[in-house]
Design a protein around this motif. Structure first.
Motif, PDB file in Angstrom:
ATOM      1  N   ASP A  34       0.845  -1.267  -0.082  1.00  0.00           N
ATOM      2  CA  ASP A  34       0.048  -0.090  -0.052  1.00  0.00           C
ATOM      3  C   ASP A  34       0.728   1.253   0.050  1.00  0.00           C
ATOM      4  N   LEU A  35       1.895   1.330   0.861  1.00  0.00           N
ATOM      5  CA  LEU A  35       2.588   2.361   0.990  1.00  0.00           C
ATOM      6  C   LEU A  35       3.490   2.823  -0.386  1.00  0.00           C
ATOM      7  N   PHE A  36       3.959   1.766  -1.291  1.00  0.00           N
ATOM      8  CA  PHE A  36       4.394   2.039  -2.616  1.00  0.00           C
ATOM      9  C   PHE A  36       3.440   1.931  -3.883  1.00  0.00           C
ATOM     10  N   SER A  37       2.275   1.834  -3.312  1.00  0.00           N
ATOM     11  CA  SER A  37       1.233   1.736  -4.569  1.00  0.00           C
ATOM     12  C   SER A  37       1.240   3.313  -5.271  1.00  0.00           C
ATOM     13  N   LEU A  38       0.991   2.956  -6.567  1.00  0.00           N
ATOM     14  CA  LEU A  38       0.739   4.152  -7.461  1.00  0.00           C
ATOM     15  C   LEU A  38      -0.459   4.143  -8.063  1.00  0.00           C
ATOM     16  N   GLN A  73      21.774  -4.025 -13.547  1.00  0.00           N
ATOM     17  CA  GLN A  73      20.943  -4.833 -14.177  1.00  0.00           C
ATOM     18  C   GLN A  73      19.391  -4.472 -14.260  1.00  0.00           C
ATOM     19  N   GLU A  74      18.717  -5.076 -14.996  1.00  0.00           N
ATOM     20  CA  GLU A  74      17.249  -4.434 -15.027  1.00  0.00           C
ATOM     21  C   GLU A  74      16.564  -4.721 -13.597  1.00  0.00           C
ATOM     22  N   GLY A  75      15.828  -3.928 -13.209  1.00  0.00           N
ATOM     23  CA  GLY A  75      15.319  -4.026 -11.701  1.00  0.00           C
ATOM     24  C   GLY A  75      15.891  -3.221 -10.763  1.00  0.00           C
ATOM     25  N   ASP A  76      17.304  -3.086 -11.068  1.00  0.00           N
ATOM     26  CA  ASP A  76      18.205  -2.539  -9.944  1.00  0.00           C
ATOM     27  C   ASP A  76      17.625  -0.852  -9.490  1.00  0.00           C
ATOM     28  N   LEU A  77      17.030  -0.332 -10.442  1.00  0.00           N
ATOM     29  CA  LEU A  77      16.461   1.006 -10.166  1.00  0.00           C
ATOM     30  C   LEU A  77      15.106   1.134  -9.771  1.00  0.00           C
ATOM     31  N   THR A  78      14.513   0.031  -9.847  1.00  0.00           N
ATOM     32  CA  THR A  78      12.880   0.111  -9.676  1.00  0.00           C
ATOM     33  C   THR A  78      12.688   0.481  -8.070  1.00  0.00           C
ATOM     34  N   GLY A  79      13.289   0.167  -7.105  1.00  0.00           N
ATOM     35  CA  GLY A  79      13.160   0.284  -5.582  1.00  0.00           C
ATOM     36  C   GLY A  79      13.143   1.987  -5.525  1.00  0.00           C
ATOM     37  N   ALA A  80      14.292   2.308  -5.886  1.00  0.00           N
ATOM     38  CA  ALA A  80      14.448   4.101  -5.958  1.00  0.00           C
ATOM     39  C   ALA A  80      13.335   4.643  -6.589  1.00  0.00           C
ATOM     40  N   LEU A  81      12.949   4.182  -7.554  1.00  0.00           N
ATOM     41  CA  LEU A  81      11.872   4.931  -8.604  1.00  0.00           C
ATOM     42  C   LEU A  81      10.643   4.694  -7.677  1.00  0.00           C
ATOM     43  N   LEU A  82      10.150   3.874  -7.031  1.00  0.00           N
ATOM     44  CA  LEU A  82       9.102   3.680  -6.634  1.00  0.00           C
ATOM     45  C   LEU A  82       9.062   4.560  -5.159  1.00  0.00           C
ATOM     46  N   LEU A  83      10.176   4.401  -4.378  1.00  0.00           N
ATOM     47  CA  LEU A  83      10.397   5.448  -3.206  1.00  0.00           C
ATOM     48  C   LEU A  83       9.953   6.484  -3.463  1.00  0.00           C
ATOM     49  N   LEU A  84      10.522   7.289  -4.433  1.00  0.00           N
ATOM     50  CA  LEU A  84      10.526   8.712  -4.896  1.00  0.00           C
ATOM     51  C   LEU A  84       9.207   8.886  -5.378  1.00  0.00           C
ATOM     52  N   ASP A  88       3.996   7.621  -2.086  1.00  0.00           N
ATOM     53  CA  ASP A  88       3.776   8.024  -0.689  1.00  0.00           C
ATOM     54  C   ASP A  88       4.929   7.450   0.192  1.00  0.00           C
ATOM     55  N   ALA A  89       5.712   6.496  -0.171  1.00  0.00           N
ATOM     56  CA  ALA A  89       6.457   5.991   0.686  1.00  0.00           C
ATOM     57  C   ALA A  89       7.980   7.114   0.844  1.00  0.00           C
ATOM     58  N   GLY A  90       7.832   7.907  -0.187  1.00  0.00           N
ATOM     59  CA  GLY A  90       8.968   9.083  -0.101  1.00  0.00           C
ATOM     60  C   GLY A  90       8.404  10.543   0.090  1.00  0.00           C
ATOM     61  N   ALA A  91       7.276  10.334   1.001  1.00  0.00           N
ATOM     62  CA  ALA A  91       6.486  11.646   1.121  1.00  0.00           C
ATOM     63  C   ALA A  91       7.214  12.685   1.801  1.00  0.00           C
ATOM     64  N   TYR A  92       8.375  12.461   2.564  1.00  0.00           N
ATOM     65  CA  TYR A  92       9.108  13.170   3.347  1.00  0.00           C
ATOM     66  C   TYR A  92      10.305  13.599   2.694  1.00  0.00           C
ATOM     67  N   MET A  93      10.517  13.313   1.286  1.00  0.00           N
ATOM     68  CA  MET A  93      11.832  13.272   0.658  1.00  0.00           C
ATOM     69  C   MET A  93      11.668  14.332  -0.531  1.00  0.00           C
ATOM     70  N   THR A  94      12.538  15.295  -0.366  1.00  0.00           N
ATOM     71  CA  THR A  94      12.540  16.192  -1.646  1.00  0.00           C
ATOM     72  C   THR A  94      13.973  16.650  -1.735  1.00  0.00           C
ATOM     73  N   GLY A  95      14.396  17.171  -2.924  1.00  0.00           N
ATOM     74  CA  GLY A  95      15.511  17.766  -3.047  1.00  0.00           C
ATOM     75  C   GLY A  95      17.093  16.921  -3.155  1.00  0.00           C
ATOM     76  N   THR A  96      16.873  15.503  -2.968  1.00  0.00           N
ATOM     77  CA  THR A  96      17.570  14.706  -2.700  1.00  0.00           C
ATOM     78  C   THR A  96      18.262  14.015  -4.009  1.00  0.00           C
ATOM     79  N   THR A  97      19.089  13.542  -4.024  1.00  0.00           N
ATOM     80  CA  THR A  97      19.467  12.352  -5.143  1.00  0.00           C
ATOM     81  C   THR A  97      19.913  11.124  -4.568  1.00  0.00           C
ATOM     82  N   ILE A  98      19.285   9.971  -4.898  1.00  0.00           N
ATOM     83  CA  ILE A  98      19.652   8.578  -4.584  1.00  0.00           C
ATOM     84  C   ILE A  98      20.535   7.961  -5.778  1.00  0.00           C
TER      85      ILE A  98
END
Length: 259
Positions: A5-9, A223-234, A237-247
Motif C-alpha cells: 500500500d505504501l508503494f502503490s501508485l 541490471q534490469e530492476g536495480d533502479l525500481t526500488g529507488a523509483l518507487l520510493l520517490l 507516498d513511501a517517499g512523502a518526506y523526501m525532496t531535493g535529494t539524489t539517490i
C-alpha cells in the motif's frame, strides 16, 4: 501500513520521457506494474506504440506521445495529450538523455556541447517547470524524478559535457525541491551507475567496460530492476518526506572513489 500500500501508485498519472528504450522503458513498466497510468514520450513513434501495446496487454493504461524534449511546442503538446488521455499529471520522470561523443574537452565543439546540455540538462529543467506549473494549477500533490548519473559527482576523461549536464541535474533537483516543497510538489533524482543500454552498449561491452567493471565494488554493471526500488520510493507516498535529494544506485562505485 503494508509495503504494497505504501508503494502503490494506483490513481497516479505518470509521464516518462525517453520511454522508447532502455531505462525509460524500465521506469515506465515499473510505474505501470504498480498501478500508475503512464504517458510514454519519445521521438521514435513506432517503438512507443509497440511498447504501449505491451503495457496494455498486461492490464496497464498507457498513451504513446511522439515528442522531441528539446522543443518547447512538443513539450506543451505532450503534456496536453497526456492529461487529455489519462487525467491530471501527478508524476514526471525526466529520463530522456543522450551520450557524449568521447572527446577531449579541448576538442568538444559548440554544437556537441549544446546538443548534450540541451537534452541532458535544459530539457530536465523545462519539463520539470511545466509539470510543476500544471500540478500547482490542478492543486494536486506531485512527484518529479530526474535521472542524473554518478558522473554528476565525478568525471571521467572524454565526457566533459555529459558530466557537467548531470551535475547540473543534481543542482536543479535541489533548487526545485527547495522552491516547491511547501506547495506539495516533491523533486528528487536518481543517479545510476553504469547500466548497459543502447546508448552505451558498445562502450561498456568493450575494453573500457572491463576496466570500469573492476572499479565497481559489486563487480558488475547495473541490471534490469536495480533502479525500481529507488523509483518507487520517490514516486510513491513511501517517499512523502523526501525532496531535493539524489539517490545514488551504483554498486558502491562512488563509495570506492571517495574512500
Amino acid at each position: 501500513m503494508k509495503a504494497a500500500d505504501l508503494f502503490s501508485l494506483k490513481g497516479k498519472v505518470a509521464l516518462v520521457t525517453g520511454a522508447s528504450s532502455g531505462l525509460g522503458q524500465q521506469f515506465a513498466r515499473a510505474l505501470a506494474d504498480n498501478g500508475a497510468a503512464v504517458a510514454l514520450v519519445a521521438r521514435r513513434a513506432e517503438r512507443l506504440e509497440t511498447f504501449k501495446a505491451e503495457l496494455e496487454k498486461s492490464g496497464a493504461k498507457a498513451v504513446a506521445i511522439e515528442a522531441d524534449v528539446t522543443k518547447r511546442a512538443d513539450m506543451v503538446a505532450a503534456f496536453d495529450k497526456a492529461e487529455k488521455a489519462l487525467g491530471p499529471l501527478t508524476t514526471l520522470v525526466n529520463n530522456a538523455g543522450v551520450a557524449q561523443a568521447a572527446l577531449r574537452a579541448t576538442d568538444v565543439s559548440e554544437e556537441e556541447w549544446r546538443r548534450v546540455l540541451s537534452v541532458d540538462l535544459d530539457a530536465v529543467f523545462y519539463w520539470s517547470q511545466e509539470a510543476a506549473r500544471r500540478m500547482l494549477a490542478a492543486g494536486t500533490k506531485g512527484a518529479i524524478v530526474n535521472i542524473a548519473s554518478v558522473l554528476g559527482f565525478g568525471a571521467h576523461k572524454g565526457v566533459a559535457a555529459y558530466a557537467t549536464a548531470k551535475a547540473g541535474v543534481v543542482q536543479v533537483t535541489r533548487a526545485l525541491g527547495l522552491e516547491l516543497a511547501f506547495k506539495g510538489v516533491r523533486v528528487n533524482a536518481i543517479a545510476p551507475g553504469w547500466f548497459v543500454t543502447e546508448i552505451n552498449d558498445a562502450y561498456l561491452n568493450g575494453e573500457a567496460g572491463v576496466a570500469l567493471k573492476r572499479s565497481i565494488p559489486m563487480g558488475r554493471f547495473g541490471q534490469e530492476g536495480d533502479l525500481t526500488g529507488a523509483l518507487l520510493l520517490l514516486a510513491s507516498d513511501a517517499g512523502a518526506y523526501m525532496t531535493g535529494t539524489t539517490i545514488v544506485v551504483d554498486g558502491g562505485q562512488i563509495s570506492a572513489l571517495n574512500g
